[in-house]
Design a protein around this motif. Structure first.
Motif, PDB file in Angstrom:
ATOM      1  N   MET A   1      93.195  57.476  54.948  1.00 16.33           N
ATOM      2  CA  MET A   1      92.093  57.679  54.225  1.00 16.33           C
ATOM      3  C   MET A   1      92.558  57.942  52.675  1.00 16.33           C
ATOM      4  N   ASN A   2      91.786  57.777  51.691  1.00 15.11           N
ATOM      5  CA  ASN A   2      91.907  58.240  50.314  1.00 15.11           C
ATOM      6  C   ASN A   2      91.981  59.794  50.055  1.00 15.11           C
ATOM      7  N   PRO A   3      93.197  60.114  49.632  1.00 12.05           N
ATOM      8  CA  PRO A   3      93.149  61.682  49.251  1.00 12.05           C
ATOM      9  C   PRO A   3      92.035  62.401  48.716  1.00 12.05           C
ATOM     10  N   ILE A   4      91.313  61.738  47.756  1.00  9.33           N
ATOM     11  CA  ILE A   4      90.262  61.921  47.061  1.00  9.33           C
ATOM     12  C   ILE A   4      88.959  62.049  48.067  1.00  9.33           C
ATOM     13  N   ILE A   5      88.781  61.334  48.740  1.00  8.14           N
ATOM     14  CA  ILE A   5      87.810  61.224  49.851  1.00  8.14           C
ATOM     15  C   ILE A   5      88.036  62.281  50.877  1.00  8.14           C
ATOM     16  N   ALA A   6      89.258  62.347  51.321  1.00 10.84           N
ATOM     17  CA  ALA A   6      89.792  63.307  52.305  1.00 10.84           C
ATOM     18  C   ALA A   6      89.454  64.790  51.912  1.00 10.84           C
ATOM     19  N   ILE A   7      89.804  65.129  50.638  1.00 12.11           N
ATOM     20  CA  ILE A   7      89.337  66.600  49.909  1.00 12.11           C
ATOM     21  C   ILE A   7      87.992  66.918  50.098  1.00 12.11           C
ATOM     22  N   LEU A   8      87.141  65.607  49.774  1.00 12.45           N
ATOM     23  CA  LEU A   8      85.629  65.852  49.582  1.00 12.45           C
ATOM     24  C   LEU A   8      85.060  66.138  50.927  1.00 12.45           C
ATOM     25  N   LYS A   9      85.618  65.326  51.807  1.00 13.31           N
ATOM     26  CA  LYS A   9      85.092  65.427  53.538  1.00 13.31           C
ATOM     27  C   LYS A   9      85.607  66.684  54.009  1.00 13.31           C
ATOM     28  N   MET A  31      79.301  62.061  33.926  1.00 14.48           N
ATOM     29  CA  MET A  31      78.173  62.456  34.847  1.00 14.48           C
ATOM     30  C   MET A  31      78.715  62.708  36.275  1.00 14.48           C
ATOM     31  N   ALA A  32      79.807  61.948  36.572  1.00 11.72           N
ATOM     32  CA  ALA A  32      80.407  62.049  37.953  1.00 11.72           C
ATOM     33  C   ALA A  32      80.827  63.625  37.866  1.00 11.72           C
ATOM     34  N   MET A  33      81.585  63.701  36.938  1.00  7.98           N
ATOM     35  CA  MET A  33      82.314  65.201  36.869  1.00  7.98           C
ATOM     36  C   MET A  33      80.902  66.326  37.146  1.00  7.98           C
ATOM     37  N   SER A  34      79.954  66.227  36.809  1.00  8.84           N
ATOM     38  CA  SER A  34      78.858  66.993  36.684  1.00  8.84           C
ATOM     39  C   SER A  34      78.410  67.090  38.059  1.00  8.84           C
ATOM     40  N   ILE A  35      78.409  65.966  38.844  1.00 12.54           N
ATOM     41  CA  ILE A  35      78.013  65.997  40.220  1.00 12.54           C
ATOM     42  C   ILE A  35      79.036  66.525  41.267  1.00 12.54           C
ATOM     43  N   ILE A  36      80.502  66.076  40.771  1.00 15.62           N
ATOM     44  CA  ILE A  36      81.519  66.846  41.691  1.00 15.62           C
ATOM     45  C   ILE A  36      81.368  68.451  41.539  1.00 15.62           C
ATOM     46  N   GLY A  37      81.123  68.938  40.185  1.00 10.30           N
ATOM     47  CA  GLY A  37      81.004  70.383  39.878  1.00 10.30           C
ATOM     48  C   GLY A  37      79.788  70.799  40.836  1.00 10.30           C
ATOM     49  N   GLN A  38      78.879  70.164  41.341  1.00  8.60           N
ATOM     50  CA  GLN A  38      77.674  70.875  41.988  1.00  8.60           C
ATOM     51  C   GLN A  38      77.799  70.591  43.659  1.00  8.60           C
ATOM     52  N   LEU A  39      79.093  70.300  44.056  1.00  6.59           N
ATOM     53  CA  LEU A  39      79.290  69.993  45.317  1.00  6.59           C
ATOM     54  C   LEU A  39      79.824  71.334  46.048  1.00  6.59           C
ATOM     55  N   GLY A  40      80.087  72.344  45.384  1.00  3.03           N
ATOM     56  CA  GLY A  40      80.504  73.676  45.989  1.00  3.03           C
ATOM     57  C   GLY A  40      81.976  73.731  46.503  1.00  3.03           C
ATOM     58  N   ILE A  41      82.819  72.637  45.969  1.00  2.00           N
ATOM     59  CA  ILE A  41      84.042  72.909  46.135  1.00  2.00           C
ATOM     60  C   ILE A  41      84.951  73.981  45.696  1.00  2.00           C
ATOM     61  N   PRO A  42      85.645  74.740  46.560  1.00  2.00           N
ATOM     62  CA  PRO A  42      86.408  75.917  45.739  1.00  2.00           C
ATOM     63  C   PRO A  42      87.246  75.498  44.636  1.00  2.00           C
ATOM     64  N   PRO A  43      87.104  76.504  43.329  1.00  2.00           N
ATOM     65  CA  PRO A  43      87.821  76.010  42.184  1.00  2.00           C
ATOM     66  C   PRO A  43      89.369  75.580  42.740  1.00  2.00           C
ATOM     67  N   GLU A  44      90.119  76.006  43.122  1.00  2.00           N
ATOM     68  CA  GLU A  44      91.392  75.798  43.459  1.00  2.00           C
ATOM     69  C   GLU A  44      91.430  74.199  44.210  1.00  2.00           C
ATOM     70  N   LYS A  45      90.622  73.860  44.985  1.00  2.00           N
ATOM     71  CA  LYS A  45      90.787  72.653  45.558  1.00  2.00           C
ATOM     72  C   LYS A  45      90.135  71.689  44.456  1.00  2.00           C
ATOM     73  N   LEU A  46      89.227  72.162  43.826  1.00  2.00           N
ATOM     74  CA  LEU A  46      88.839  71.143  42.707  1.00  2.00           C
ATOM     75  C   LEU A  46      89.480  70.752  41.616  1.00  2.00           C
ATOM     76  N   GLN A  47      90.589  71.951  41.229  1.00  2.00           N
ATOM     77  CA  GLN A  47      91.719  71.813  40.375  1.00  2.00           C
ATOM     78  C   GLN A  47      92.720  70.590  40.985  1.00  2.00           C
ATOM     79  N   GLN A  48      92.856  70.682  42.409  1.00  2.00           N
ATOM     80  CA  GLN A  48      93.739  69.938  43.212  1.00  2.00           C
ATOM     81  C   GLN A  48      93.132  68.336  42.905  1.00  2.00           C
ATOM     82  N   LEU A  49      92.058  68.364  43.025  1.00  2.00           N
ATOM     83  CA  LEU A  49      91.282  67.052  43.251  1.00  2.00           C
ATOM     84  C   LEU A  49      91.276  66.368  41.856  1.00  2.00           C
TER      85      LEU A  49
END
Length: 83
Positions: A1-9, A31-49
């Motif tokens: 599985m793609n690591p981006i998709i894995a982090i999201l899942k 716009m995608a960056m805005s959507i990603i910011g609204q997914l509730g991913i913790p900042p450290e994981k968002l930074q990793q992503l």
């Protein structure tokens, strides 16, 4: 599985939301960056992503292909951003 998709899942992002993120990437990366910011991913994981994306942009192509989306639209959006 793609690591981006894995982090999201890993953060309980639904398949529909993942499709929305990558659909937005094909049309409007900002716009995608805005959507990603609204997914509730913790900042450290968002930074990793974001680090994954910045260090290996080919991961976006892999994820788009894995989801069955059209990568030529991603390329067109990237070219538009460079203008």
């Amino acid at each position: 599985m793609n690591p981006i998709i894995a982090i999201l899942k890993e953060h309980n992002v639904t398949d529909a939301q993942i499709n929305d993120v990558f659909q937005a990437l094909t049309q409007n990366p900002m716009m995608a960056m805005s959507i990603i910011g609204q997914l509730g991913i913790p900042p450290e994981k968002l930074q990793q992503l974001m680090g994954l994306v910045m260090q290996n942009p080919a991961l976006i192509k892999e994820a788009v292909e894995e989801l069955g989306l059209d990568f030529t639209k991603v390329e067109a959006a990237q070219a538009q951003l460079k203008k």
